[in-house]
Structure formats: C-alpha cells, structure tokens
Motif scaffolding. Structure first.
Motif, PDB file in Angstrom:
ATOM      1  N   SER A 154       0.862  -1.181   0.000  1.00 32.95           N
ATOM      2  CA  SER A 154       0.000   0.000   0.000  1.00 32.95           C
ATOM      3  C   SER A 154       0.892   1.223   0.000  1.00 32.95           C
ATOM      4  CB  SER A 154      -0.909   0.014   1.230  1.00 32.95           C
ATOM      5  OG  SER A 154      -1.624   1.242   1.331  1.00 32.95           O
ATOM      6  N   LYS A 155       0.589   2.206  -0.874  1.00 28.18           N
ATOM      7  CA  LYS A 155       1.359   3.449  -0.950  1.00 28.18           C
ATOM      8  C   LYS A 155       0.374   4.613  -0.991  1.00 28.18           C
ATOM      9  CE  LYS A 155       5.074   3.291  -3.663  1.00 28.18           C
ATOM     10  NZ  LYS A 155       5.940   3.033  -4.848  1.00 28.18           N
ATOM     11  N   LYS A 156       0.327   5.359   0.118  1.00 28.60           N
ATOM     12  CA  LYS A 156      -0.619   6.455   0.247  1.00 28.60           C
ATOM     13  C   LYS A 156       0.091   7.690   0.797  1.00 28.60           C
ATOM     14  CE  LYS A 156      -4.640   3.450   0.775  1.00 28.60           C
ATOM     15  NZ  LYS A 156      -5.839   3.100   1.588  1.00 28.60           N
ATOM     16  N   PRO A 157      -0.596   8.852   0.822  1.00 26.82           N
ATOM     17  CA  PRO A 157       0.050  10.093   1.287  1.00 26.82           C
ATOM     18  C   PRO A 157       0.459  10.025   2.751  1.00 26.82           C
ATOM     19  CG  PRO A 157      -1.936  10.577   0.020  1.00 26.82           C
ATOM     20  CD  PRO A 157      -1.947   9.108   0.278  1.00 26.82           C
ATOM     21  N   ILE A 158       1.314  10.976   3.158  1.00 25.96           N
ATOM     22  CA  ILE A 158       1.758  11.035   4.547  1.00 25.96           C
ATOM     23  C   ILE A 158       0.607  11.432   5.458  1.00 25.96           C
ATOM     24  CG2 ILE A 158       4.140  11.594   3.914  1.00 25.96           C
ATOM     25  CD1 ILE A 158       3.536  14.507   4.594  1.00 25.96           C
ATOM     26  N   LEU A 159       0.755  11.128   6.741  1.00 25.54           N
ATOM     27  CA  LEU A 159      -0.254  11.529   7.716  1.00 25.54           C
ATOM     28  C   LEU A 159      -0.305  13.049   7.827  1.00 25.54           C
ATOM     29  CD1 LEU A 159       0.366   9.060  10.705  1.00 25.54           C
ATOM     30  CD2 LEU A 159      -1.200   8.777   8.763  1.00 25.54           C
ATOM     31  N   ASN A 160      -1.498  13.576   8.040  1.00 22.79           N
ATOM     32  CA  ASN A 160      -1.623  15.013   8.267  1.00 22.79           C
ATOM     33  C   ASN A 160      -1.294  15.328   9.733  1.00 22.79           C
ATOM     34  OD1 ASN A 160      -3.968  14.524   9.853  1.00 22.79           O
ATOM     35  ND2 ASN A 160      -5.262  14.614   8.016  1.00 22.79           N
ATOM     36  N   SER A 161      -1.263  16.598  10.080  1.00 20.89           N
ATOM     37  CA  SER A 161      -0.826  17.008  11.417  1.00 20.89           C
ATOM     38  C   SER A 161      -1.736  16.453  12.513  1.00 20.89           C
ATOM     39  CB  SER A 161      -0.772  18.534  11.505  1.00 20.89           C
ATOM     40  OG  SER A 161      -2.035  19.106  11.192  1.00 20.89           O
TER      41      SER A 161
ATOM     42  N   LEU B 146       1.265   6.346  20.713  1.00 23.59           N
ATOM     43  CA  LEU B 146       2.576   5.712  20.859  1.00 23.59           C
ATOM     44  C   LEU B 146       3.333   6.189  22.098  1.00 23.59           C
ATOM     45  CD1 LEU B 146       3.676   5.955  17.118  1.00 23.59           C
ATOM     46  CD2 LEU B 146       3.144   3.842  18.356  1.00 23.59           C
ATOM     47  N   LYS B 147       2.729   7.184  22.803  1.00 23.19           N
ATOM     48  CA  LYS B 147       3.381   7.760  23.988  1.00 23.19           C
ATOM     49  C   LYS B 147       4.764   8.299  23.644  1.00 23.19           C
ATOM     50  CE  LYS B 147       0.805   4.939  27.306  1.00 23.19           C
ATOM     51  NZ  LYS B 147      -0.144   4.406  26.303  1.00 23.19           N
ATOM     52  N   MET B 148       4.839   9.009  22.531  1.00 24.13           N
ATOM     53  CA  MET B 148       6.078   9.633  22.090  1.00 24.13           C
ATOM     54  C   MET B 148       5.933  11.140  22.162  1.00 24.13           C
ATOM     55  SD  MET B 148       6.937   7.243  18.753  1.00 24.13           S
ATOM     56  CE  MET B 148       8.588   7.929  18.488  1.00 24.13           C
ATOM     57  N   ASN B 149       7.030  11.826  22.488  1.00 21.41           N
ATOM     58  CA  ASN B 149       7.019  13.286  22.540  1.00 21.41           C
ATOM     59  C   ASN B 149       7.368  13.910  21.202  1.00 21.41           C
ATOM     60  OD1 ASN B 149       6.338  13.521  25.291  1.00 21.41           O
ATOM     61  ND2 ASN B 149       8.449  13.075  25.880  1.00 21.41           N
ATOM     62  N   GLY B 150       7.626  13.096  20.224  1.00 24.43           N
ATOM     63  CA  GLY B 150       7.919  13.571  18.883  1.00 24.43           C
ATOM     64  C   GLY B 150       7.888  12.416  17.912  1.00 24.43           C
ATOM     65  N   VAL B 151       7.425  12.661  16.716  1.00 20.76           N
ATOM     66  CA  VAL B 151       7.375  11.643  15.672  1.00 20.76           C
ATOM     67  C   VAL B 151       8.032  12.208  14.414  1.00 20.76           C
ATOM     68  CG1 VAL B 151       5.306  10.475  16.544  1.00 20.76           C
ATOM     69  CG2 VAL B 151       5.060  12.403  14.956  1.00 20.76           C
ATOM     70  N   PRO B 152       8.384  11.371  13.446  1.00 13.12           N
ATOM     71  CA  PRO B 152       9.030  11.865  12.230  1.00 13.12           C
ATOM     72  C   PRO B 152       8.177  12.875  11.477  1.00 13.12           C
ATOM     73  CG  PRO B 152       9.255   9.484  12.407  1.00 13.12           C
ATOM     74  CD  PRO B 152       8.309   9.896  13.475  1.00 13.12           C
ATOM     75  N   GLU B 153       8.860  13.740  10.747  1.00 15.11           N
ATOM     76  CA  GLU B 153       8.168  14.756   9.951  1.00 15.11           C
ATOM     77  C   GLU B 153       7.200  14.129   8.958  1.00 15.11           C
ATOM     78  OE1 GLU B 153      11.775  18.031   9.625  1.00 15.11           O
ATOM     79  OE2 GLU B 153      11.691  16.363   8.222  1.00 15.11           O
ATOM     80  N   MET B 154       7.650  13.071   8.312  1.00 15.91           N
ATOM     81  CA  MET B 154       6.826  12.402   7.306  1.00 15.91           C
ATOM     82  C   MET B 154       6.588  10.962   7.732  1.00 15.91           C
ATOM     83  SD  MET B 154       8.200  13.811   3.617  1.00 15.91           S
ATOM     84  CE  MET B 154       9.873  13.185   3.837  1.00 15.91           C
ATOM     85  N   ILE B 155       5.340  10.647   8.034  1.00 17.18           N
ATOM     86  CA  ILE B 155       4.954   9.282   8.372  1.00 17.18           C
ATOM     87  C   ILE B 155       3.972   8.787   7.325  1.00 17.18           C
ATOM     88  CG2 ILE B 155       3.939   7.737  10.082  1.00 17.18           C
ATOM     89  CD1 ILE B 155       4.543   9.777  12.210  1.00 17.18           C
ATOM     90  N   PHE B 156       4.338   7.729   6.658  1.00 18.42           N
ATOM     91  CA  PHE B 156       3.443   7.108   5.683  1.00 18.42           C
ATOM     92  C   PHE B 156       2.645   6.029   6.420  1.00 18.42           C
ATOM     93  CE2 PHE B 156       7.001   8.936   3.440  1.00 18.42           C
ATOM     94  CZ  PHE B 156       6.426   9.528   2.324  1.00 18.42           C
TER      95      PHE B 156
END
Length: 274
Positions: free
Chosen positions: A27-34, A44-54
């Motif tokens: 599957s190839k789709k656009p990145i997640l929005n904000s 995910l209990k993360m304080n930061g995630v990557p700029e671009m997440i597919f």
C-alpha cells in the motif's frame, strides 16, 4: 539442479501478486496530516514523531490460507523506538538542535523535549501466526523463531529470475532539523523462485554518526517449511565516511554507496517456521 519450482503459478493483483499460495501486496498512500500525527504521538506515547509518516503504507507477505502473515508498517516500527533520547548522540550544531528541541508552554516557560529524535528502531517486521502477533524482539517463541547458521543465498538473488512483482515503499522519514536524515523504507520482490523483502533503516547525523539496520526476509518456494530472516547492524562515525564525502559531495545522498562502506556491528540469522 535448478531451484525453480516446476509448478510456479501466479495471478496479478491490483496491489501485488498471488504466487504459489502466497499473497505479496503493498500500500502506498500520502503522509499523515498534522492531526493524525498528533493522534499517533498520544497513542505511541512519544514526545515527537518523524516529519513524514506514511502511516497507511505497508508491505505484506502472507499465505493465502491465512496461516501466517509478515507485514512491515510504520506504527509497529515507531512503537519500538526508545521513549527518551540517546544522550551519547549529539549533533555537531548542538546549540541549533537545542533550540529546535525546545517547546514553549502556554505560560511562556521553555521545556526540554526528550525523545528519540533519530527514530532508530529495532523493528524487523510484524508476524501474525496462529492468532498471535509478534513484532518485538522479546516476543520470539523458539517454536517460531529458530536461530540458524543458514544464510540467504545472495548469489541466487542476483540471478535473472523472472520478477512477477516489485515495489519500494516509504515508511517514515525525518531530516533531523537539517542535521541529517532518518528514514525507514521497504523493498519487496516476488519471483518465480521465491519472495524477498529488504527493510532498511538509515540514519545520518551530520558530523556525528551513520547507522544502517537492514532486515532481509527470504522465502524460497522449494523450502516450503520456513523463511529466512537476517538482521544486520552497521555503524560508524561520520569521520569514517568523511574522505568519501570530501572527494564527492554528492555521495552524501547515495545511501547504497554509504552502506557499502560501513563496518558491520552485528548480524542475526533466524528461521521463521511456517
């Protein structure tokens, strides 16, 4: 004797191929929005995630009868990232990174964000078998994940066997506030002889560190009882590659060339029992 099965059958699918009782799909789709990214951070209990997440991209290798499926996806990969930053890795432009790595509260106070900003993950894929899901290295029952000395035959993969399906799928990417690159992607190909997957995590922290974690999955149809899973970790200081970059500045973006120059830190060989 040729290893090519005598009864290879396949059917082209809209997002992959069915071959010898296996479904290879992507599957190839656009990145997640904000908004979606904020939801992922909370989940995910993360304080930061990557700029671009597919977040809707994946690679899946599954038996048609549903007995086993091996997938590669962003959510499971990011869930295995450390929750706090590796303090042994400091960017060369420390003051610049510290400015990026702070956030302001409503009261105006400055608060340090502490998270694994390189997004290094030990993820080697998600296995679904007998109703159970395994994707963490601690969840590897010996009846399914069996250590082995057998290795993937790279020479076989270099042969010009007919390729029935190929795809290159991005999982996530971050430019580390212009201090390098962190990215995870997965390549898959289905052939008349078998199925091969390469997941690659690549990290370049400029003037500091270069790291690569390759996960290779290979199922040869004539060995119907198992898949081979190999994980290789390579790492070196940035200075190790600096002569290459000085000689050819464009090589800094040539991931394959860089990985070839990195020394190997560790390799693990396993069989996934089908």
């Amino acid at each position: 004797m040729s290893s090519t099965p005598t009864t290879t059958t396949h059917k082209v699918l809209h997002n992959g191929v069915e071959v010898n009782g296996w479904l290879v799909t992507t599957s190839k789709k656009p990145i997640l929005n904000s908004t979606d990214k904020e939801s992922w951070e909370r989940d995910l209990k993360m304080n930061g995630v990557p700029e671009m997440i597919f977040g809707n991209n994946y690679v899946s290798v599954a038996k048609k009868d549903g007995s086993i499926a091996i997938t590669f996806n962003a959510h499971d990969a990011l869930s295995l990232c450390a929750k706090t930053a590796d303090q042994t890795i400091k960017v060369a432009a420390a003051s610049k990174w510290q400015a990026v790595n702070k956030m302001h509260t409503n009261g105006g106070a400055t608060v340090e964000k502490s998270f694994e900003w390189t997004f290094t993950t030990p993820y080697t894929g998600t296995l679904l078998k007998d109703g159970h899901v395994y994707f963490h290295q601690a969840e590897r029952p010996p009846t399914i994940f069996e250590p082995t000395t057998e290795q993937i035959d790279i020479e076989k993969l270099k042969r010009l066997d007919p390729i029935l399906f190929y795809d290159d799928v991005s999982i996530y990417e971050d430019e580390l506030a212009d201090n390098g690159i962190s990215m995870l992607n997965v390549k898959v190909r289905a052939m008349t002889t078998g199925i091969f997957v390469l997941q690659r995590f690549f990290l370049r922290v400029d003037d500091v560190l270069i790291r690569c974690i390759d996960t290779r999955l290979y199922h040869e149809f004539e060995h119907s009882g198992y898949c081979l899973l190999e994980t290789t970790v390579k790492e070196a200081s940035y200075d190790h590659l600096r002569p290459l970059f000085d000689k050819d500045p464009t090589s800094i973006t040539n991931v394959n060339l860089i990985v070839q120059q990195l020394p190997t830190k560790s390799t693990r060989h396993e069989k996934i029992i089908l």
